[in-house]
Design an enzyme around this catalytic site. Sequence first.
Site, PDB file in Angstrom:
ATOM      1  N   CYS C 160     -15.073  -6.974   5.463  1.00  0.00           N
ATOM      2  CA  CYS C 160     -14.930  -5.810   6.344  1.00  0.00           C
ATOM      3  C   CYS C 160     -13.529  -5.642   6.925  1.00  0.00           C
ATOM      4  O   CYS C 160     -13.272  -4.696   7.671  1.00  0.00           O
ATOM      5  CB  CYS C 160     -15.960  -5.889   7.451  1.00  0.00           C
ATOM      6  SG  CYS C 160     -17.584  -6.278   6.788  1.00  0.00           S
ATOM      7  N   THR C 258     -20.497 -16.157   8.009  1.00  0.00           N
ATOM      8  CA  THR C 258     -20.760 -14.764   8.358  1.00  0.00           C
ATOM      9  C   THR C 258     -20.605 -14.487   9.852  1.00  0.00           C
ATOM     10  O   THR C 258     -20.289 -13.371  10.235  1.00  0.00           O
ATOM     11  CB  THR C 258     -22.195 -14.349   7.953  1.00  0.00           C
ATOM     12  OG1 THR C 258     -23.106 -15.263   8.563  1.00  0.00           O
ATOM     13  CG2 THR C 258     -22.368 -14.371   6.462  1.00  0.00           C
ATOM     14  N   HIS C 291     -13.468  -3.321  16.493  1.00  0.00           N
ATOM     15  CA  HIS C 291     -14.298  -3.475  15.296  1.00  0.00           C
ATOM     16  C   HIS C 291     -15.716  -3.016  15.667  1.00  0.00           C
ATOM     17  O   HIS C 291     -16.315  -2.245  14.950  1.00  0.00           O
ATOM     18  CB  HIS C 291     -14.256  -4.928  14.841  1.00  0.00           C
ATOM     19  CG  HIS C 291     -14.934  -5.170  13.537  1.00  0.00           C
ATOM     20  ND1 HIS C 291     -14.644  -4.444  12.403  1.00  0.00           N
ATOM     21  CD2 HIS C 291     -15.914  -6.048  13.181  1.00  0.00           C
ATOM     22  CE1 HIS C 291     -15.410  -4.870  11.405  1.00  0.00           C
ATOM     23  NE2 HIS C 291     -16.189  -5.831  11.855  1.00  0.00           N
ATOM     24  N   THR C 295     -23.451  -5.455  16.163  1.00  0.00           N
ATOM     25  CA  THR C 295     -24.320  -6.621  16.006  1.00  0.00           C
ATOM     26  C   THR C 295     -24.152  -7.456  17.279  1.00  0.00           C
ATOM     27  O   THR C 295     -23.080  -7.447  17.896  1.00  0.00           O
ATOM     28  CB  THR C 295     -23.946  -7.499  14.788  1.00  0.00           C
ATOM     29  OG1 THR C 295     -22.630  -8.038  14.973  1.00  0.00           O
ATOM     30  CG2 THR C 295     -23.982  -6.703  13.503  1.00  0.00           C
ATOM     31  N   PRO C 296     -25.203  -8.153  17.678  1.00  0.00           N
ATOM     32  CA  PRO C 296     -25.097  -8.972  18.896  1.00  0.00           C
ATOM     33  C   PRO C 296     -23.904  -9.928  18.816  1.00  0.00           C
ATOM     34  O   PRO C 296     -23.128 -10.047  19.758  1.00  0.00           O
ATOM     35  CB  PRO C 296     -26.425  -9.735  18.920  1.00  0.00           C
ATOM     36  CG  PRO C 296     -27.385  -8.823  18.214  1.00  0.00           C
ATOM     37  CD  PRO C 296     -26.567  -8.159  17.139  1.00  0.00           C
ATOM     38  N   GLU C 302     -16.027 -10.328  19.983  1.00  0.00           N
ATOM     39  CA  GLU C 302     -14.844  -9.469  20.125  1.00  0.00           C
ATOM     40  C   GLU C 302     -14.529  -9.224  21.602  1.00  0.00           C
ATOM     41  O   GLU C 302     -13.356  -9.213  22.000  1.00  0.00           O
ATOM     42  CB  GLU C 302     -15.067  -8.129  19.397  1.00  0.00           C
ATOM     43  CG  GLU C 302     -13.812  -7.265  19.376  1.00  0.00           C
ATOM     44  CD  GLU C 302     -13.950  -6.015  18.496  1.00  0.00           C
ATOM     45  OE1 GLU C 302     -15.073  -5.715  18.032  1.00  0.00           O
ATOM     46  OE2 GLU C 302     -12.920  -5.348  18.282  1.00  0.00           O
ATOM     47  N   LYS C 321     -17.741   3.258  15.137  1.00  0.00           N
ATOM     48  CA  LYS C 321     -18.765   3.019  14.112  1.00  0.00           C
ATOM     49  C   LYS C 321     -20.062   3.762  14.444  1.00  0.00           C
ATOM     50  O   LYS C 321     -20.908   3.956  13.575  1.00  0.00           O
ATOM     51  CB  LYS C 321     -18.987   1.528  13.927  1.00  0.00           C
ATOM     52  CG  LYS C 321     -17.757   0.881  13.268  1.00  0.00           C
ATOM     53  CD  LYS C 321     -18.016  -0.480  12.717  1.00  0.00           C
ATOM     54  CE  LYS C 321     -16.841  -0.976  11.882  1.00  0.00           C
ATOM     55  NZ  LYS C 321     -15.611  -1.214  12.648  1.00  0.00           N
ATOM     56  N   HIS C 326     -20.744   1.455   9.657  1.00  0.00           N
ATOM     57  CA  HIS C 326     -19.755   0.453   9.270  1.00  0.00           C
ATOM     58  C   HIS C 326     -19.425   0.673   7.793  1.00  0.00           C
ATOM     59  O   HIS C 326     -20.257   0.454   6.928  1.00  0.00           O
ATOM     60  CB  HIS C 326     -20.327  -0.945   9.504  1.00  0.00           C
ATOM     61  CG  HIS C 326     -19.323  -2.036   9.290  1.00  0.00           C
ATOM     62  ND1 HIS C 326     -18.030  -1.800   8.891  1.00  0.00           N
ATOM     63  CD2 HIS C 326     -19.427  -3.381   9.425  1.00  0.00           C
ATOM     64  CE1 HIS C 326     -17.389  -2.947   8.779  1.00  0.00           C
ATOM     65  NE2 HIS C 326     -18.206  -3.916   9.105  1.00  0.00           N
ATOM     66  N   PHE C 384     -16.669 -10.961   7.092  1.00  0.00           N
ATOM     67  CA  PHE C 384     -17.292 -12.211   6.653  1.00  0.00           C
ATOM     68  C   PHE C 384     -16.186 -13.139   6.172  1.00  0.00           C
ATOM     69  O   PHE C 384     -15.132 -12.692   5.727  1.00  0.00           O
ATOM     70  CB  PHE C 384     -18.195 -11.952   5.448  1.00  0.00           C
ATOM     71  CG  PHE C 384     -19.525 -11.364   5.799  1.00  0.00           C
ATOM     72  CD1 PHE C 384     -19.876 -11.077   7.101  1.00  0.00           C
ATOM     73  CD2 PHE C 384     -20.440 -11.099   4.791  1.00  0.00           C
ATOM     74  CE1 PHE C 384     -21.108 -10.538   7.399  1.00  0.00           C
ATOM     75  CE2 PHE C 384     -21.675 -10.556   5.083  1.00  0.00           C
ATOM     76  CZ  PHE C 384     -22.016 -10.279   6.378  1.00  0.00           C
TER      77      PHE C 384
END
Lengths: 307, 85, 395
Positions: C160, C258, C291, C295-296, C302, C321, C326, C384
Site C-alpha cells: 500500500c 501485516t 494513511h 482499520t483498528p 499512525e 480513504k 483504500h 504490508f
Amino acid sequence: MEALNITASTVAAKHPAYRNYIPPAAARRMAPAVKMGVVAANVALEKAQITQPDAILTGSGLGCMQDTEKFLNALLENNEQFVPPTAFIQSTHNTVGAQIALGLGCKAYNNTYVHGSLSFESALLDASLLLEDKPDAKIVVGGVDELGTEFVNYVKMLAEKETPASKIPMSEGASFFVVSSEMGNAQVLLRDMNTCREISVAEISNRVGSLLKENGLSEEDIDTLILGTTGAESDVYYKAVSDAFPKQTTQIHFKKYAGQYNTSIGFAVWFAVQLLGEKNTVSDRKNILIYNQEDGRNHSVIIVSRC
Amino acid sequence: MSSLQQELKESIIEALNLEEFTAADIDNDDALFGDGLGLDSIDALELIVLLDKDYGIKLTDPEESKAIFQSVNVLAAYIEANRTK
Amino acid sequence: MSERIAITGIGIVSALGTGVAANRERLLHSESGLSLLQKVESTYQNKIVVGEVTATNQELAQTLNLPTKHNYTRTALLGCIAAKEAVKQAGIEDIKEFKTGLVSATTVGGMDQTERYFRQFATNPDTHRYISSHHAGDSTEKIADQLQISEFTTTISTACSSAANAIMLGARLIKAGKLDRVVVGGTDALSKFTLNGFKSLLLLSDDHCRPFDANRDGLNLGEAAAYLVLESEKAAKGKQILGYVSGYGNANDAHHQTASSENGEGAFLAMQKALQIAGLKPSQIDYVNAHGTATPNNDLSESVALQRIFGENIPDFGSTKSFTGHTLAAAGAVEAVFSIVALQEQQLFANLNFTEPMPETGLVPVQTLQKKNLQYVLSNSFGFGGNCTSLIFSK
C-alpha cells in the site's frame, strides 16, 4: 559448474538446507522465493561482515508466484469461501524484502522492483542513487524469482510457440549482493550499468560501445562477455553485440547455467564476481561485460571489473 | 470428544504447516499461542478459516477468537457447542 | 534541497470520477465515492462497500482507441487514462524533448484478467493474450507505450505504499540528474483476489469506513490510478507549476508482516526522514493527509506516530480513504493528487464518517471542509511488510 539439461521445460533451484539459515517457526510460511531471497541476502551480509545494512532493495519479475497461485486456486475452487489468509499475505511482491528486514530487525530504506526482466537492474539503479548521496552506505541488493507450479507452464507454452523457440528451461533462483562506494575489502567493482526499453539491432552495439567509452574502456579491454542467449529470434541482439568485440573475447551464455527467469541477470553478475575472483585470489580476467534483453526489449548492459 | 481433539491437532499441524510437530507433541491443555505452540495472529486467521470450513462456525472478531483458541480442549468444547457441520 | 522537483501535471481516475476536475468537485462537496460492489464478478456483489470506478473496461478501452482484441488489463486501462491526463496537463507535446522516464506502482498487476481466465489458459487460445499481461510490469509497459516513453521505466510494488515510493524514486532520479522529467504514480484495479485477501484478513468494514473513529471497524477497498509529472527546474521553466515535491522518507517498521507496531516506529521514521529532506520543522506542516485506512490497528499506530513527531501540536489531519476507499498501490499517488488540490484550493478535506475520537489518543481529524492557508502538506502511505513512506508537498 554444469550446464542445465536443456530438454527439460522447467528446472527447480538446488535448494540448500534452509533450517541452517532460517528458524523453523519463520520458515513454515515461506515459499521458495522468500526462502531463497532471505538466505541469499544473509549469505551476502555475512560475507561482507555487515549486520545492519543501510537499505534493502529487491527485484522480482513475478514475485511470490507459489502463494499467488495457491490463493487464486483456493478462491476459484471454493467460490470465494475458505480462502487461506497466509497465502494472501505471502503473495505480495514485497514479501521477500520485508522478510529480510524483519529477520534483521532492519528499519532502513526498503524497496521492491517488479519490472519484468529489468527488476534486478531497477534495484541496482536505486542502490547507485543511494550511494551517490551516502558513499559509505552498505546496501543489500538482489533479485529473486520462483517457478511456482502452474503459471510457469502457460508462460512456457507461449514461449514454445515462437520460432525459433528458446532452448532454455524455465527456472528460479536468488542472487543478492552487498554494495558500497567504499571499496573496503572488495575486489570487484560494479563499474556501470545502462538499461533501455527499446532499441534497434543496428543501434545496440553503439549503445554498448558508448557505455564502455564513458568508463574509459574499449571493446578490446573486455576479456569476457556474459550473454543471455536463449536460441530465440531475439538472439540477433546478442550476435550484434558480440560481433563488435574481438574474436578472442570469451563468451559465456549464462542461461545455460541459470535457466530462464526474470531476475536471472543477478546470476550473471554473481558469475562475473566468481570469474574476477575474490580478494587475494588470482584471476587473469579484468573486465567483464554482461548483456541481456528479453524478446528484443528491455535491454541491460552491466560492466564489472577487478579493481 | 477425544477423537475431535486428535482431529483438531492434525488439522492445525497441516493448516499451519507446523512441520516440527506431531499430534503427540501437543497436549490438550497446551497454550496454542504465546509460550505454548508459539502461534501468532496470522495463525489465528488461518484457524478462523479452518473452523468455517470444517465445522461451519463463522468467527469475525479476532479478539473474540483469541479466547476460543486458548487450547485444544477449549477449542474442542467450543466446536461441540457451536458446530453446524 | 539543491534541485527543486516541480509538479507540472496531475491526472486521476477514482471512485470520485475520471479526471482531476471531477475528483476536485466531489472533494469540495464532501461527497464520497463509496458504494456497493457492482463490477467485479464476485459473490460479494451488492454486499460489500468499495470505491469502484464507474466506467467499464470497454468504455475505458474506447477512450484509448484500442483495437478490440487488446490485452490491456483494467489496471493498465486506468493507469493509461490517468497518466495521459497528467502529461496533457503538463503541456507536454514532444515527450522526447527532455529525457523522460516512467515509474509506476501496482500491487497485483494484471490480476483482474488473470483471475478471470486462469482456468482457461491451458485450453482456450483466445485467453492467451492475458498471460503476458499478468506480471506487474505489464501495466507500466502499456503506459510507456501510450506516452511513447523509451527511457528509464520501472515498476514498484511495496503493497500500500507503492505509489508513494514511485513518487520518491522519481524525485530522486531528477535530483541525481539521471532524468529531466518523470511520470510517477500508481494503478490498481479491484479484483476478486484482493477483495478476498482483505476479507480473509478480517480487515474489511461492512459499512462505509470511519478513519480515526473510536468505533472504526475496517477499510473499504477501492480502485484508482493517479499520476504526476515531475520535472527538473530546467525542464519546467516557463511552465505553470502546481506544486513541489519537497520531502520524502522511506523506512521499514520491521515489526510484523501485516500489522503496524504499537509505537508506529516505521511511520515515525518515514515522517522524520521526509521532514529532514525537506529541511522543515514539524511545526511547519499545515496538513497531514494520513494513511488512515480505518482499520483498528493502522489508525492507532499512525496516531501514535503523529503524536511522536508533532508532540502536543498535531496539525490538521484527515484521511481521504472515506471518499475513494483504500486504493492500495495507487493510494500514495491518489493522495498526492489530493494534496496538490488541497494546496491549490487552500482547503482541507473532510475525514468523512467520524463521530468519536479513539480513547487511546483523543485525536480529532478535520471533520468538514475548511479554508486554511496551506504551504506544506505531508502525505503518509504505509503497507504490508512494514513498508512506510511519507511525502511532503509544497505550494
